[in-house]
Design a protein around this motif. Sequence first.
Motif, PDB file in Angstrom:
ATOM      1  N   MET A   1      19.757  66.620  68.573  1.00 28.71           N
ATOM      2  CA  MET A   1      18.216  66.650  69.229  1.00 28.71           C
ATOM      3  C   MET A   1      18.350  64.888  69.285  1.00 28.71           C
ATOM      4  N   LYS A   2      17.674  64.207  70.318  1.00 30.67           N
ATOM      5  CA  LYS A   2      16.228  63.906  70.320  1.00 30.67           C
ATOM      6  C   LYS A   2      15.191  63.499  71.000  1.00 30.67           C
ATOM      7  N   TYR A   3      14.245  63.303  70.464  1.00 27.38           N
ATOM      8  CA  TYR A   3      13.187  63.363  71.656  1.00 27.38           C
ATOM      9  C   TYR A   3      12.746  62.096  72.323  1.00 27.38           C
ATOM     10  N   ALA A   4      12.997  61.692  73.413  1.00 27.85           N
ATOM     11  CA  ALA A   4      12.544  60.334  73.710  1.00 27.85           C
ATOM     12  C   ALA A   4      11.647  60.263  74.746  1.00 27.85           C
ATOM     13  N   LYS A   5      10.507  59.376  75.059  1.00 25.75           N
ATOM     14  CA  LYS A   5       9.654  59.043  76.000  1.00 25.75           C
ATOM     15  C   LYS A   5       9.918  57.976  76.031  1.00 25.75           C
ATOM     16  N   GLY A   6       9.597  57.057  77.566  1.00 23.66           N
ATOM     17  CA  GLY A   6       9.743  56.238  78.216  1.00 23.66           C
ATOM     18  C   GLY A   6      11.198  56.327  79.448  1.00 23.66           C
ATOM     19  N   LYS A   7      11.636  55.069  79.141  1.00 22.96           N
ATOM     20  CA  LYS A   7      12.646  54.459  80.190  1.00 22.96           C
ATOM     21  C   LYS A   7      13.880  54.843  79.099  1.00 22.96           C
ATOM     22  N   PRO A   8      15.556  55.927  80.150  1.00 25.36           N
ATOM     23  CA  PRO A   8      16.424  56.377  79.378  1.00 25.36           C
ATOM     24  C   PRO A   8      17.336  55.809  79.439  1.00 25.36           C
ATOM     25  N   SER A   9      18.051  56.012  78.563  1.00 27.13           N
ATOM     26  CA  SER A   9      19.255  54.896  77.920  1.00 27.13           C
ATOM     27  C   SER A   9      20.263  54.404  79.279  1.00 27.13           C
ATOM     28  N   ALA A  10      20.170  55.880  80.051  1.00 25.79           N
ATOM     29  CA  ALA A  10      21.213  55.736  80.915  1.00 25.79           C
ATOM     30  C   ALA A  10      20.298  55.376  82.055  1.00 25.79           C
ATOM     31  N   LEU A  11      20.891  54.990  82.788  1.00 24.45           N
ATOM     32  CA  LEU A  11      20.100  55.051  84.468  1.00 24.45           C
ATOM     33  C   LEU A  11      21.050  54.840  85.868  1.00 24.45           C
ATOM     34  N   GLY A  12      20.770  56.621  86.507  1.00 20.32           N
ATOM     35  CA  GLY A  12      21.408  56.714  87.324  1.00 20.32           C
ATOM     36  C   GLY A  12      21.999  57.728  87.347  1.00 20.32           C
ATOM     37  N   ARG A  13      23.486  58.277  88.095  1.00 20.90           N
ATOM     38  CA  ARG A  13      23.836  59.178  87.768  1.00 20.90           C
ATOM     39  C   ARG A  13      24.508  58.632  86.417  1.00 20.90           C
ATOM     40  N   GLU A  14      24.641  60.628  85.866  1.00 17.92           N
ATOM     41  CA  GLU A  14      25.658  60.485  84.706  1.00 17.92           C
ATOM     42  C   GLU A  14      26.933  61.555  85.042  1.00 17.92           C
ATOM     43  N   PHE A  15      27.487  61.880  83.572  1.00 16.42           N
ATOM     44  CA  PHE A  15      28.773  61.923  83.697  1.00 16.42           C
ATOM     45  C   PHE A  15      28.673  62.235  82.057  1.00 16.42           C
ATOM     46  N   HIS A  16      28.943  63.337  80.974  1.00 13.65           N
ATOM     47  CA  HIS A  16      29.234  63.551  79.028  1.00 13.65           C
ATOM     48  C   HIS A  16      30.275  64.108  79.657  1.00 13.65           C
ATOM     49  N   ASP A  17      30.823  64.200  78.806  1.00 10.27           N
ATOM     50  CA  ASP A  17      32.062  65.346  78.068  1.00 10.27           C
ATOM     51  C   ASP A  17      31.433  66.033  77.762  1.00 10.27           C
ATOM     52  N   TYR A  18      30.062  66.101  76.753  1.00  6.95           N
ATOM     53  CA  TYR A  18      29.815  66.853  76.077  1.00  6.95           C
ATOM     54  C   TYR A  18      28.220  68.018  77.358  1.00  6.95           C
ATOM     55  N   ASP A  19      27.998  69.567  76.602  1.00  4.89           N
ATOM     56  CA  ASP A  19      27.039  70.082  77.232  1.00  4.89           C
ATOM     57  C   ASP A  19      25.384  69.408  76.637  1.00  4.89           C
ATOM     58  N   GLU A  20      24.874  69.799  77.449  1.00  2.00           N
ATOM     59  CA  GLU A  20      23.362  69.172  77.309  1.00  2.00           C
ATOM     60  C   GLU A  20      22.342  70.426  77.796  1.00  2.00           C
ATOM     61  N   ILE A  21      21.214  70.344  77.307  1.00  6.57           N
ATOM     62  CA  ILE A  21      20.568  70.833  77.702  1.00  6.57           C
ATOM     63  C   ILE A  21      19.184  70.299  77.758  1.00  6.57           C
ATOM     64  N   VAL A  22      18.488  70.497  78.234  1.00  9.77           N
ATOM     65  CA  VAL A  22      16.722  69.003  78.329  1.00  9.77           C
ATOM     66  C   VAL A  22      15.508  69.277  78.468  1.00  9.77           C
ATOM     67  N   LEU A  23      15.036  69.669  77.564  1.00  5.86           N
ATOM     68  CA  LEU A  23      13.421  69.956  77.719  1.00  5.86           C
ATOM     69  C   LEU A  23      13.022  69.295  78.304  1.00  5.86           C
ATOM     70  N   PHE A  24      12.201  69.506  79.768  1.00  3.99           N
ATOM     71  CA  PHE A  24      11.581  67.994  79.993  1.00  3.99           C
ATOM     72  C   PHE A  24      10.071  68.220  79.109  1.00  3.99           C
ATOM     73  N   LEU A  25       9.285  67.298  78.737  1.00  2.00           N
ATOM     74  CA  LEU A  25       7.878  67.725  78.900  1.00  2.00           C
ATOM     75  C   LEU A  25       7.193  67.338  79.831  1.00  2.00           C
ATOM     76  N   ASP A  26       7.036  65.632  80.060  1.00  6.21           N
ATOM     77  CA  ASP A  26       6.189  65.388  81.644  1.00  6.21           C
ATOM     78  C   ASP A  26       6.853  63.973  81.614  1.00  6.21           C
ATOM     79  N   GLY A  27       6.185  64.184  82.911  1.00  7.28           N
ATOM     80  CA  GLY A  27       6.107  62.682  83.530  1.00  7.28           C
ATOM     81  C   GLY A  27       6.741  62.946  85.502  1.00  7.28           C
ATOM     82  N   ASP A  28       6.746  62.547  86.228  1.00  8.26           N
ATOM     83  CA  ASP A  28       6.631  62.771  87.716  1.00  8.26           C
ATOM     84  C   ASP A  28       8.502  62.346  87.154  1.00  8.26           C
ATOM     85  N   VAL A  29       9.397  63.490  87.647  1.00  8.68           N
ATOM     86  CA  VAL A  29      10.723  63.656  87.305  1.00  8.68           C
ATOM     87  C   VAL A  29      11.203  64.215  88.439  1.00  8.68           C
ATOM     88  N   GLN A  30      12.743  64.273  88.984  1.00  4.34           N
ATOM     89  CA  GLN A  30      12.928  65.099  89.682  1.00  4.34           C
ATOM     90  C   GLN A  30      14.277  65.083  89.295  1.00  4.34           C
TER      91      GLN A  30
END
Length: 171
Positions: A1-30
């Motif tokens: 688990m990580k809490y993060a603010k600011g620029k993500p480590s991966a930009l563009g399309r992402e593809f993972h070999d693990y499942d992910e659940i993301v709680l969006f807290l703030d920002g103008d994000v699509q």
Amino acid sequence: MKYAKGKPSALGREFHDYDEIVLFLDGDVQFISKKIRLKLSSGSIAVIPKENFHQFYMTEYDSYTRCVIDFRETEELRPLIREVMTEVSVIAHPSKTVRFLYERLMNLIVSDISDSEKCLALRSAISIILLEQKMFSGKSIKRLIDSSEITQKALEYIDKNYADELTLADI
């Protein structure tokens, strides 16, 4: 688990070999996936099964705030993960239980408890979040990309007001 603010480590399309659940807290994000293109509101959750392309698109990185849980199958959770993590979806208004769990996890991660205790709390929370997703899977947005703007607005209204008595005129 990580809490993060600011620029993500991966930009563009992402593809993972693990499942992910993301709680969006703030920002103008699509959020963009194969079937969904949706502007996220604060408090919404993106459920992203492994091996699914997705993207969080933002024009301003500074305000982009999220809490990310990524995980792999374990023997005990395999049946539940395979039942719940079937397709990308967005939960615009997650249950109080899920919001509470994320809040508790964020507090635990920065606490002085041991790493093994943090892992135990995280495994427990993942189990509960998956069970909540199973119980409320009908309340998630699974397909929006081909919908008209008016249809998207109607679906968002229904999602926000599903507990109230809805009329066709309201929608």
